[in-house]
Design a protein around this motif. Structure first.
Motif, PDB file in Angstrom:
ATOM      1  N   ILE A 280       0.833  -1.193   0.000  1.00 42.89           N
ATOM      2  CA  ILE A 280       0.000   0.000   0.000  1.00 42.89           C
ATOM      3  C   ILE A 280       0.871   1.248   0.000  1.00 42.89           C
ATOM      4  O   ILE A 280       0.636   2.192  -0.765  1.00 42.89           O
ATOM      5  CB  ILE A 280      -0.960  -0.025   1.203  1.00 42.89           C
ATOM      6  CG1 ILE A 280      -1.989  -1.160   1.032  1.00 42.89           C
ATOM      7  CG2 ILE A 280      -1.656   1.332   1.383  1.00 42.89           C
ATOM      8  CD1 ILE A 280      -2.886  -1.376   2.217  1.00 42.89           C
ATOM      9  N   PRO A 386      -4.809  -4.169   3.470  1.00 42.67           N
ATOM     10  CA  PRO A 386      -5.791  -4.634   2.478  1.00 42.67           C
ATOM     11  C   PRO A 386      -6.968  -5.310   3.161  1.00 42.67           C
ATOM     12  O   PRO A 386      -6.955  -5.544   4.389  1.00 42.67           O
ATOM     13  CB  PRO A 386      -4.986  -5.625   1.633  1.00 42.67           C
ATOM     14  CG  PRO A 386      -3.950  -6.154   2.562  1.00 42.67           C
ATOM     15  CD  PRO A 386      -3.608  -5.015   3.504  1.00 42.67           C
ATOM     16  N   THR A 428      -2.890  -5.223  -4.685  1.00 41.72           N
ATOM     17  CA  THR A 428      -1.862  -6.033  -4.034  1.00 41.72           C
ATOM     18  C   THR A 428      -1.514  -7.232  -4.912  1.00 41.72           C
ATOM     19  O   THR A 428      -2.186  -7.508  -5.909  1.00 41.72           O
ATOM     20  CB  THR A 428      -2.346  -6.542  -2.673  1.00 41.72           C
ATOM     21  OG1 THR A 428      -3.410  -7.506  -2.887  1.00 41.72           O
ATOM     22  CG2 THR A 428      -2.870  -5.404  -1.804  1.00 41.72           C
ATOM     23  N   ILE A 434      -6.254  -1.221  -3.704  1.00 43.20           N
ATOM     24  CA  ILE A 434      -5.588  -0.261  -2.820  1.00 43.20           C
ATOM     25  C   ILE A 434      -6.197   1.102  -3.101  1.00 43.20           C
ATOM     26  O   ILE A 434      -6.356   1.497  -4.263  1.00 43.20           O
ATOM     27  CB  ILE A 434      -4.076  -0.227  -3.074  1.00 43.20           C
ATOM     28  CG1 ILE A 434      -3.449  -1.596  -2.751  1.00 43.20           C
ATOM     29  CG2 ILE A 434      -3.399   0.872  -2.248  1.00 43.20           C
ATOM     30  CD1 ILE A 434      -2.007  -1.720  -3.196  1.00 43.20           C
TER      31      ILE A 434
END
Length: 471
Positions: A280, A386, A428, A434
């Protein structure tokens, strides 16, 4: 679904409107495509808790006739739209994810946002799932069960507007209403990969008042920033039942093309105190670099406040305690145990505790107001992690019990009332979305949406569809 229905369900609201006006597509065809998508995929994600095809198709046929006469009713005439199950909607029950609400009462009132949509000819698709009374950052309730992530149904969609987030990402309606009192639009937007805009507090009328006022904001959830701006043009119309009477003179669509060149942007990957997942962090850093390529002046700088978690909790859970104050033990036994727990704890707070939290809120508003005299926008991750396993309030092994501990980027701006938008900025390695958060000064929703649009045009992830749609 037919191939034609699949194509229609993937269209944005603005694309649908262009086809309606040109006579190339009927609102009835659009409604049937969305209903087919709901029938096919809602069992996997539980985005809708109420579906009423008869009402949907009747509204679509009315819109079809208006277009044939060359008399469209308003800005979203004929567009299928989902409504979170916290908004009063005439003819449909509003249970708020709770078994304590009497479903047999008259349902003859529209909330302001729904009333505005009705004035503009929308086609109501159904009510989307919410945790009980919208109390947490994931979506599950004793009444409706969990709402799952469209990219991986074993994961949470986030909350409390998780049903709306899952619905728009699966083409089960291009427009959806959500609410946000601690991140409840931006959390599912981040986890589901859609656009979610929390307006300036008071910009969108809200009635009845939320139990979490003054933290709560209604707002749009869509796949594109353009659609979010369109929906803002509708739902920001004033309503006399909301004493804030927002100024709605801005045409949010009209300003989207102005770009970000010359804007002063503060990029803060962690606010100086948040631990952020590496994937992230890297994705948001790349987004900040892209803003610089687009002509903005980007500086790595933190907003300069300490984590207001304790004060937020006093305000938010105090609202929960107040919402439950008149419920007897029999009704409480039907409710989410987590909600009962936080309400019980908050009921022990004193008035001085609450006022101290309000004082910190005022100091935070002042801090961010001064910050935005130097910076037009603040960029951060929408979430530090996430999406995690569904039907949980926190990830497995998380060191804290309650949901706000994993949403540190969202709730500060419910306290300040600033506009904040989550837009997808990557995925991801496991294929989970994200989110990038853009925050502006109070009343600068136009600037936030304009920057979000510029970013989405430069990194158009909204065309990517969840694997679930290929099954």
């Amino acid at each position: 679904m037919t191939q034609q229905q699949t194509r229609i369900a993937d269209l944005s609201a603005l694309e649908l409107l262009r086809l309606f006006r040109g006579g190339e597509l009927s609102p009835v065809e659009a409604a049937r495509a969305c209903l087919a998508r709901i029938e096919r995929h809602n069992p996997a994600v539980n985005a809708y808790c109420l579906i009423d095809p008869d009402t949907t198709l009747a509204a679509a046929r009315d819109a079809e006739q208006r277009y044939r006469r060359g008399e469209p009713l308003g800005l979203v005439d004929g567009v299928p739209t989902a409504i979170k199950d916290v908004f009063y909607t005439r003819g449909w029950r509003n249970l708020k994810g709770s078994r304590t609400v009497d479903s047999e009462q008259p349902w003859d009132t529209d909330a302001p946002a729904v009333a505005a949509l009705r004035r503009h000819g929308f086609v109501p698709l159904g009510k989307t799932t919410t945790p009980e009374f919208g109390w947490k950052g994931v979506t599950d309730s004793p009444l409706c069960g969990p709402t799952n992530n469209p990219w991986d149904p074993s994961k949470t969609a986030g909350g409390s507007s998780g049903g709306s987030g899952a619905a728009v990402m699966l083409g089960m309606g291009p427009l959806s209403l959500g609410t946000d009192a601690g991140g409840s639009i931006r959390i599912p937007a981040g986890f589901c990969g859609c656009v979610g805009h929390k307006p300036t507090h008071g910009r969108v009328p809200m009635w009845p008042p939320s139990p979490f006022a003054p933290l709560a904001h209604p707002g749009p959830m869509t796949r594109t920033v353009e659609d979010a701006a369109l929906l803002m043009n509708v739902i920001s119309e004033p309503d006399p039942r909301d004493s804030t009477l927002p100024d709605n003179r801005t045409d949010f669509l009209a300003v989207l093309g102005e770009g970000v060149r010359g804007l002063r942007i503060a990029y803060s990957p962690d606010f100086g105190y948040v631990r952020v997942d590496r994937e992230i962090h890297d994705s948001v850093a790349a987004a900040a670099a892209l803003f610089q390529e687009l002509g903005a002046v980007v500086e790595h700088v933190d907003p300069g406040f300490t984590d207001p978690l304790e004060s937020f909790g006093r305000l938010f859970y105090g609202g929960a305690a107040n919402a439950l104050r008149d419920l007897d033990e029999a009704k409480r036994a039907l409710m989410d145990p987590g909600l009962i727990s936080v309400a019980k704890e908050a009921s022990r707070l004193s008035m001085l505790d609450y006022l101290a939290a309000m004082n910190e809120r005022a100091a935070l508003i002042e801090r961010m107001s001064l910050f935005h005299t130097e910076y037009d926008l603040l960029l951060s991750p929408s979430l530090p992690i996430p999406a995690f396993d569904a039907n949980r309030e926190v990830p497995a092994g998380w060191p804290h019990e309650r949901w706000p501990t994993w949403t540190p980027f969202t709730y500060p701006f419910n306290m300040t009332g600033q506009p904040a938008c989550s837009v997808p900025c990557g995925f991801t390695r496991d294929g989970l979305p994200i989110g990038l958060q853009l925050v502006g000064a109070r009343h600068r929703d136009d600037l936030v949406l304009r920057a979000a649009h510029a970013y989405q045009q430069a990194n158009p992830l909204h065309h990517r569809r969840p694997p679930l749609l290929q099954e």
